[in-house]
Design a protein around this motif. Sequence first.
Motif, mmCIF file in Angstrom:
data_model
loop_
_atom_site.group_PDB
_atom_site.id
_atom_site.type_symbol
_atom_site.label_atom_id
_atom_site.label_comp_id
_atom_site.label_asym_id
_atom_site.label_seq_id
_atom_site.Cartn_x
_atom_site.Cartn_y
_atom_site.Cartn_z
ATOM 1 N N CYS A 1 0.842 -1.185 0.000
ATOM 2 C CA CYS A 1 0.000 0.000 0.000
ATOM 3 C C CYS A 1 0.884 1.244 0.000
ATOM 4 O O CYS A 1 2.089 1.160 0.166
ATOM 5 C CB CYS A 1 -0.902 0.019 1.231
ATOM 6 N N ASP A 2 0.241 2.375 -0.205
ATOM 7 C CA ASP A 2 0.949 3.647 -0.093
ATOM 8 C C ASP A 2 0.789 4.160 1.327
ATOM 9 O O ASP A 2 -0.225 3.905 1.987
ATOM 10 C CB ASP A 2 0.354 4.678 -1.062
ATOM 11 N N HIS A 3 1.776 4.882 1.805
ATOM 12 C CA HIS A 3 1.760 5.443 3.154
ATOM 13 C C HIS A 3 1.842 6.955 3.041
ATOM 14 O O HIS A 3 2.762 7.482 2.422
ATOM 15 C CB HIS A 3 2.954 4.884 3.944
ATOM 16 N N HIS A 4 0.857 7.646 3.585
ATOM 17 C CA HIS A 4 0.825 9.107 3.551
ATOM 18 C C HIS A 4 0.616 9.618 4.962
ATOM 19 O O HIS A 4 -0.352 9.236 5.624
ATOM 20 C CB HIS A 4 -0.320 9.621 2.679
#
Length: 161
Positions: free
Chosen positions: A9-12
């Motif tokens: 996943c992407d982490h923001h």
Amino acid sequence: MLRPVPPACDHHLIDADLEESASHWITSLIRAGYQRERPTLWLLEGVAMYLPESSLQAVLQAISDLSAPESQLGLDEVTLGSLAAAGRARHQDRGRVIRHWRWGCDDPRPLLAAYGWQAEIYQPQRVCPERYPPSLPINAELGGHQTQRGVWLLMATNSYW
């Protein structure tokens, strides 16, 4: 314990003051690419006990509104006995961490059910014995043995929508 698996996943990171309106952090989430139609894992570790009940309910409402079915919520919290001990610590100017606790309950399932979450409660010693070994009582914030004090961990699934 989480396995060392690379995230898929992407982490923001977003900043948020959870005692203020949720609209700021909701807008930040959406701008960062949050997709409310996909199940989400929410983790509120070390958060709930520091919020007043009204702020915690606002966070739970926002999370529930943003969550697709089958989203999950991880949460830890202190019992009412621990919250009372925190009040005594605040009064005595003791307990560096616990004197800042503002909310606790003995059974969070009805609260979470009101927001569409089905929850299971776990004792921390069973989930993470490395952090809560049997030799370290979870109810010893200020010393002594008081069975009404303690913490619990919770995992909930959202069926709301």
